[in-house]
Design a protein around this motif. Structure first.
Motif, PDB file in Angstrom:
ATOM      1  N   TYR A 176       0.851  -1.188   0.000  1.00  0.00           N
ATOM      2  CA  TYR A 176       0.000   0.000   0.000  1.00  0.00           C
ATOM      3  C   TYR A 176       0.887   1.239   0.000  1.00  0.00           C
ATOM      4  N   GLY A 177       0.963   1.903  -1.148  1.00  0.00           N
ATOM      5  CA  GLY A 177       1.790   3.092  -1.282  1.00  0.00           C
ATOM      6  C   GLY A 177       0.966   4.367  -1.215  1.00  0.00           C
ATOM      7  N   THR A 178       1.607   5.494  -1.418  1.00  0.00           N
ATOM      8  CA  THR A 178       0.907   6.774  -1.340  1.00  0.00           C
ATOM      9  C   THR A 178       0.044   7.049  -2.560  1.00  0.00           C
ATOM     10  N   GLU A 179       0.417   6.509  -3.723  1.00  0.00           N
ATOM     11  CA  GLU A 179      -0.366   6.731  -4.937  1.00  0.00           C
ATOM     12  C   GLU A 179      -1.072   5.471  -5.432  1.00  0.00           C
ATOM     13  N   TRP A 180      -0.456   4.312  -5.261  1.00  0.00           N
ATOM     14  CA  TRP A 180      -0.981   3.055  -5.799  1.00  0.00           C
ATOM     15  C   TRP A 180      -0.866   1.960  -4.762  1.00  0.00           C
ATOM     16  N   LYS A 236      -2.312  -2.656 -10.628  1.00  0.00           N
ATOM     17  CA  LYS A 236      -2.213  -1.666  -9.565  1.00  0.00           C
ATOM     18  C   LYS A 236      -3.481  -0.820  -9.561  1.00  0.00           C
ATOM     19  N   PRO A 243      -5.400   2.818  -7.701  1.00  0.00           N
ATOM     20  CA  PRO A 243      -5.115   4.051  -6.980  1.00  0.00           C
ATOM     21  C   PRO A 243      -5.376   3.874  -5.480  1.00  0.00           C
ATOM     22  N   SER A 244      -4.536   4.492  -4.661  1.00  0.00           N
ATOM     23  CA  SER A 244      -4.695   4.419  -3.204  1.00  0.00           C
ATOM     24  C   SER A 244      -5.707   5.464  -2.750  1.00  0.00           C
ATOM     25  N   VAL A 245      -6.957   5.231  -3.078  1.00  0.00           N
ATOM     26  CA  VAL A 245      -8.039   6.160  -2.739  1.00  0.00           C
ATOM     27  C   VAL A 245      -9.157   5.354  -2.090  1.00  0.00           C
ATOM     28  N   SER A 294     -10.048   2.715  -8.376  1.00  0.00           N
ATOM     29  CA  SER A 294     -10.494   3.569  -9.493  1.00  0.00           C
ATOM     30  C   SER A 294     -11.970   3.933  -9.386  1.00  0.00           C
ATOM     31  N   VAL A 307     -12.137   6.979  -7.267  1.00  0.00           N
ATOM     32  CA  VAL A 307     -11.647   8.142  -8.007  1.00  0.00           C
ATOM     33  C   VAL A 307     -12.755   8.689  -8.896  1.00  0.00           C
TER      34      VAL A 307
END
Length: 80
Positions: free
Chosen positions: A32-36, A59, A61-63, A75, A78
Protein backbone atom coordinates in the motif's frame (compact mmCIF):
# COMPACT_ATOMS: atom_id res chain seq x y z
CA UNK A 1 6.75 -3.89 -4.40
CA UNK A 2 10.18 -5.26 -5.27
CA UNK A 3 11.13 -5.43 -1.58
CA UNK A 4 8.00 -7.43 -0.79
CA UNK A 5 8.54 -9.75 -3.74
CA UNK A 6 12.12 -10.39 -2.66
CA UNK A 7 10.93 -11.04 0.90
CA UNK A 8 8.42 -13.61 -0.35
CA UNK A 9 11.08 -15.32 -2.46
CA UNK A 10 13.50 -15.33 0.47
CA UNK A 11 10.85 -16.88 2.73
CA UNK A 12 10.20 -19.59 0.16
CA UNK A 13 13.90 -20.38 -0.18
CA UNK A 14 14.32 -20.43 3.60
CA UNK A 15 11.41 -22.83 3.96
CA UNK A 16 12.99 -25.12 1.35
CA UNK A 17 16.39 -25.00 3.08
CA UNK A 18 14.93 -25.69 6.52
CA UNK A 19 13.12 -28.69 5.11
CA UNK A 20 9.49 -27.70 5.04
CA UNK A 21 8.43 -29.91 2.15
CA UNK A 22 4.77 -29.04 1.89
CA UNK A 23 2.80 -25.96 2.80
CA UNK A 24 -0.97 -26.09 2.94
CA UNK A 25 -1.72 -22.37 2.91
CA UNK A 26 -1.48 -19.33 0.69
CA UNK A 27 0.20 -16.01 1.37
CA UNK A 28 -1.33 -12.65 0.44
CA UNK A 29 0.91 -9.58 0.35
CA UNK A 30 -0.37 -6.00 0.08
CA UNK A 31 1.90 -3.14 -0.98
CA UNK A 32 0.00 0.00 0.00
CA UNK A 33 1.79 3.09 -1.28
CA UNK A 34 0.91 6.77 -1.34
CA UNK A 35 -0.37 6.73 -4.94
CA UNK A 36 -0.98 3.06 -5.80
CA UNK A 37 -1.49 -0.28 -4.10
CA UNK A 38 -0.78 -3.79 -5.38
CA UNK A 39 -1.73 -7.23 -4.12
CA UNK A 40 0.37 -10.37 -4.60
CA UNK A 41 -0.68 -13.97 -3.99
CA UNK A 42 1.62 -16.96 -3.44
CA UNK A 43 0.07 -20.43 -3.41
CA UNK A 44 1.80 -23.77 -2.93
CA UNK A 45 3.09 -25.15 -6.22
CA UNK A 46 2.28 -21.97 -8.16
CA UNK A 47 4.45 -18.94 -9.00
CA UNK A 48 4.00 -15.50 -7.49
CA UNK A 49 0.94 -13.82 -9.00
CA UNK A 50 -0.05 -10.15 -8.91
CA UNK A 51 -3.81 -10.00 -8.38
CA UNK A 52 -5.81 -8.11 -11.02
CA UNK A 53 -8.42 -5.55 -10.01
CA UNK A 54 -11.87 -5.05 -11.59
CA UNK A 55 -10.27 -3.11 -14.45
CA UNK A 56 -7.83 -6.00 -15.20
CA UNK A 57 -4.89 -3.94 -13.98
CA UNK A 58 -2.22 -4.92 -11.49
CA UNK A 59 -2.21 -1.67 -9.57
CA UNK A 60 -5.06 0.43 -8.17
CA UNK A 61 -5.12 4.05 -6.98
CA UNK A 62 -4.70 4.42 -3.20
CA UNK A 63 -8.04 6.16 -2.74
CA UNK A 64 -10.82 5.24 -0.31
CA UNK A 65 -14.27 6.87 -0.33
CA UNK A 66 -16.56 6.52 2.69
CA UNK A 67 -20.19 7.45 2.05
CA UNK A 68 -22.35 6.60 5.05
CA UNK A 69 -21.89 2.88 5.62
CA UNK A 70 -20.57 2.22 2.11
CA UNK A 71 -16.83 2.07 1.40
CA UNK A 72 -15.41 2.30 -2.10
CA UNK A 73 -11.75 2.05 -3.09
CA UNK A 74 -9.45 2.22 -6.10
CA UNK A 75 -10.49 3.57 -9.49
CA UNK A 76 -14.18 3.38 -8.56
CA UNK A 77 -13.59 5.83 -5.68
CA UNK A 78 -11.65 8.14 -8.01
CA UNK A 79 -14.61 8.21 -10.41
CA UNK A 80 -16.99 9.26 -7.67
Amino acid sequence: MLRHTLALVAASVLAAVVGIASVNGALLGIDYGTEWFKVALVQPGRPLDLVLNRDSKRKSPSVVLVDGLERTFGSEAVGM
